[in-house]
Design an enzyme around this catalytic site. Structure first.
Site, PDB file in Angstrom:
ATOM      1  N   GLU A 148       2.425   5.127  -1.137  1.00  0.00           N
ATOM      2  CA  GLU A 148       3.790   5.649  -0.246  1.00  0.00           C
ATOM      3  C   GLU A 148       3.595   7.380   0.369  1.00  0.00           C
ATOM      4  OE1 GLU A 148       5.185   6.157  -4.828  1.00  0.00           O
ATOM      5  OE2 GLU A 148       5.962   3.604  -4.680  1.00  0.00           O
ATOM      6  N   GLU A 164       4.644  -3.205  -6.332  1.00  0.00           N
ATOM      7  CA  GLU A 164       4.949  -2.874  -7.903  1.00  0.00           C
ATOM      8  C   GLU A 164       6.099  -3.165  -8.546  1.00  0.00           C
ATOM      9  OE1 GLU A 164       4.283   1.633  -7.698  1.00  0.00           O
ATOM     10  OE2 GLU A 164       2.293   1.460  -6.735  1.00  0.00           O
TER      11      GLU A 164
HETATM   12  C1  GLA Z   1       5.285   4.562  -7.784  1.00  0.00           C
HETATM   13  C2  GLA Z   1       4.053   4.848  -7.593  1.00  0.00           C
HETATM   14  C3  GLA Z   1       3.289   4.922  -8.632  1.00  0.00           C
HETATM   15  C4  GLA Z   1       3.989   4.903 -10.086  1.00  0.00           C
HETATM   16  C5  GLA Z   1       5.205   4.976  -9.832  1.00  0.00           C
HETATM   17  C6  GLA Z   1       6.503   4.924 -11.064  1.00  0.00           C
HETATM   18  O1  GLA Z   1       6.299   3.571  -7.256  1.00  0.00           O
HETATM   19  O2  GLA Z   1       3.325   4.734  -6.159  1.00  0.00           O
HETATM   20  O3  GLA Z   1       2.087   5.648  -8.593  1.00  0.00           O
HETATM   21  O4  GLA Z   1       4.291   6.651  -9.836  1.00  0.00           O
HETATM   22  O5  GLA Z   1       6.060   4.891  -8.653  1.00  0.00           O
HETATM   23  O6  GLA Z   1       7.404   4.397 -10.919  1.00  0.00           O
END
Ligand code: GLA
Length: 676
Positions: free
Chosen positions: A152, A305
């Site tokens: 991210e 995710e």
């Molecule tokens: C992000 C991160 C993860 C985690 C999630 C929690 O997407 O990539 O490491 O912190 O958020 O929602």
């Protein structure tokens, strides 16, 4: 599509796996549970820098070798992340200059994650070094499904390294200071720059920032992070690894990247998607995130995710019920995802995200959460054939396009607009929601993109626009396309400079209107239109200049003046909407326009019964996905086999349930079960 469609040969199932949090006996249990759930893919290494390189330049990968061997022996593949989102404390101590500064000059110290200044040479060197190490060690491993670069991207630095790189970027863009001064309109408030060194990132200042400066900084940050991403990719490629490469975008609130350019630089596009409501609108949010990501990818993509058990809303985490988790997971796949991956595999026992949901909750495998994961694993195996894309890579067909560009968002974040409550993401999402509510498939489109296949194109709140984008819209409509343009679109050029002579200067000719005055509404005010629709937030005094009014303002100072207009232009039409329609009004207008053009829902009448119907194209067949968000059973009739239950042609679908039908024909009838 700049690369072949991402086709891993199965639906990827699993999630972020952070074994570094646990002793080895837990790893063994993890592998057993993964096998039980049919997990076939995990993402490892995301935040493992401190373990991988405990001291600068000294690597220790024995633990990673071990875990990779365990996974591989169990037939579980992996995405390998470079850990560069979270430099360890030794890095900060050795390179304090490589920490980011906030706009107010506060340094951001270690103690959390993402504490790096993207333009700092020490950071870039360290990131390349660790990427190379991983490439050399694992780049040709048979279990490696792909590279997950960083995590991210989106840490913004306002420090001296950023200032230096920003100046170089500006010099490259503008060539001369005179050009920069002109583009930034520095004649106002005595901002004229006499040397490049005087230019700063938009740091804390006394009053409003210069909007051209602010948007250029956003562009620069996106480009700078992309350059850092590319460096890591180059390091990995130079080790001989040819595994596909991605970095995970973040929805719904992350707006630091120009996603079209970033998508072109990846072998496959991936996203982290977290619901922002536990209410029914969460279903439209799944569709929104999926449609955006598929469009950026121009084909299949990867859900990297999601949360298995929770939905973070306001101050608390609400429970994501098992049925919903399964339905949402299938929803992403319906719209082109090749995966159902979660953050994270096992709930941590400590750390900042100790209360985040996981595939294996704190309580362990004997839980509703894990049972649902096992159920999902079974379903994904049954429907696995959908992952094989058609030869042209086009997994989804839509006749409606919504224009999206990160710059639209960046422009509307500049201060002191006619109404600062206007929010780009809200506008785009409300538009998408209207089509979802009508059961109509949509894509997102980049300005200047290929729009031949769309019969209807909507342009929400794209404030700044270049002449090429205006010409592109004109050509689309002249050639027979139908465009709907919202208020505050095409008003300014890319330097955020308003085109004088009547709004929206870039599109006056196409729309056949001249807006004399923008009249924002008070927070709690609505404005009535002649056709029963209502607007909020915004209204305008519009003059017709080639268009006709299809709705007028019905009351107040604008009473009788055009509110919604339409102009026949070449072989198509251009509609202008001068107020922010309420969601219901927007739904009515857009569904009406689509239906007038003969654009039909995927399955007639399904959404009215609470059933979202989505067609995904595959190599062997088309697949009709049915997601039942409603509250009463429905009867489904047609020709095909539900891969989830093996039922054929006629079956019942219970509330909360899903069906994935390999279609023999595209005609389906969905009725309330009671009326069957
Ligand atoms: C992000 C991160 C993860 C985690 C999630 C929690 O997407 O990539 O490491 O912190 O958020 O929602």
């Amino acid at each position: 599509m700049s690369h072949p469609p991402f086709s891993p040969g199965r639906l990827l199932f699993g999630g972020d796996y952070n074994p570094e949090q646990w002793p080895r006996e837990v790893w063994l249990e993890d592998i057993e549970l993964m096998k039980r759930a049919r997990v076939n893919t995990v993402t490892i290494g995301v935040f493992s820098w401190a373990m991988l390189e405990p001291r600068e330049g000294e690597f220790d990968a024995a633990w990673l070798d071990d875990i990779i061997a365990l996974l591989t022996d169990a037939g579980i593949g992996f995405f390998l992340a470079t850990p560069t989102a979270s430099p360890p404390p030794w890095f900060t101590s050795a390179h304090p200059d490589a920490l980011p500064l906030r706009a107010d000059g506060t340094p951001v110290l270690h103690g959390s994650r993402d504490t790096y200044a993207i333009s700092a040479p020490a950071y870039r060197d360290a990131a390349r070094r660790v990427a190379r190490f991983l490439g050399e060690r694992y780049g040709t491993h048979t279990g490696l499904r792909g590279w997950h670069i960083h995590n991210e991207y989106g840490t913004i630095d306002h420090g001296p390294h950023a200032a230096r790189a920003f100046r170089q970027w500006l010099e490259h863009k503008y060539g001369t200071l005179e050009n920069l001064n002109g583009a930034w309109y520095t004649a106002f408030w005595s901002q004229r720059y006499g040397s490049w060194d005087e230019v700063l990132p938009p740091r804390q200042t006394q009053y409003l920032h210069n909007p051209a400066h602010a948007v250029d900084f956003k562009r620069f940050c996106s480009d700078e992070m992309l350059a850092a991403y590319r460096e890591q990719v180059d390091e990995i490629r130079s080790t001989g690894s040819s595994a596909p490469v991605t970095t995970n975008f973040m929805l719904p609130t992350w707006n630091h990247l120009e996603q079209w350019a970033w998508s072109d630089a990846q072998d496959f596009v991936s996203v982290d998607h977290y619901l922002d409501t536990a209410g029914p609108d969460g279903e439209t949010h799944v569709a929104y995130g999926s449609d955006l990501t598929r469009s950026w990818a121009d084909g299949p993509w990867v859900l990297m995710e999601q949360n298995a058990t929770g939905i973070r809303v306001g101050n608390g985490t609400l429970v994501k019920e098992p049925d919903r988790m399964i339905r949402n997971s299938i929803g992403y796949i319906a719209r082109g995802s090749q995966s159902s991956l979660f953050f994270q595999w096992r709930a941590g026992a400590g750390g900042s995200e100790v209360w985040h949901g996981a595939m294996v909750p704190h309580v362990g495998a004997d839980s509703r959460g894990f049972e649902a994961i096992v159920r999902l694993g079974e379903i994904l195996e049954r429907i696995g054939e959908v992952a094989e894309p058609p030869a042209d890579g086009r997994v989804f067909e839509a006749e409606i396009g919504i224009v999206w560009h990160a710059e639209g968002w960046w422009s509307l974040e500049t201060p002191h607009l006619p109404n600062d409550a206007l929010d780009y993401a809200d506008e785009v999402r409300a538009t998408h929601r209207s089509f979802w509510r009508a059961g109509l498939p949509v894509d997102f489109v980049r300005p200047g993109g290929d729009v031949q296949r769309y019969r209807l194109l909507v342009v929400p709140a794209l404030y700044a626009m270049n002449v090429d984008t205006a010409a592109w819209l004109e050509a689309y409509v002249a050639g027979g396309g139908h465009v709907v343009v919202s208020f505050f679109t095409g008003v300014a050029d890319p330097s955020q400079r308003v085109i004088p002579g009547g709004y929206p200067g870039m599109l006056r000719d196409l729309l056949g209107v001249r807006v004399e005055e923008i009249r924002p509404l008070a927070d709690d005010e609505q404005i009535e239109l002649s056709d029963g629709l209502r607007g909020e937030l915004w209204s305008e005094r519009v003059h017709l200049d080639g268009a006709e009014a299809t709705a007028i303002y019905a009351a107040g100072p604008l009473s009788g003046s055009p509110a919604i207009t339409r102009r026949a232009y070449g072989a198509g039409t251009a509609t202008y909407v001068s107020t922010r329609l309420t969601q219901e009004a927007r739904d009515a207008l857009l569904a009406g326009l689509a239906s007038g053009l003969g654009i039909r829902p995927t399955v007639e009448g399904a959404i009215e019964l609470g059933v979202e119907a989505i067609r995904r194209r595959g190599a062997a067949s088309d697949y009709l996905f049915l997601l039942h968000h409603g509250s009463a059973p429905v009867r489904v009739e047609g020709r095909g086999v539900d891969l989830v239950t093996a039922a054929a042609n006629v079956f019942a679908l219970e509330p909360g349930g899903v069906a994935v039908i390999r279609e023999d024909a595209a005609e389906w009838r969905i009725t309330a079960a009671a009326s069957a």
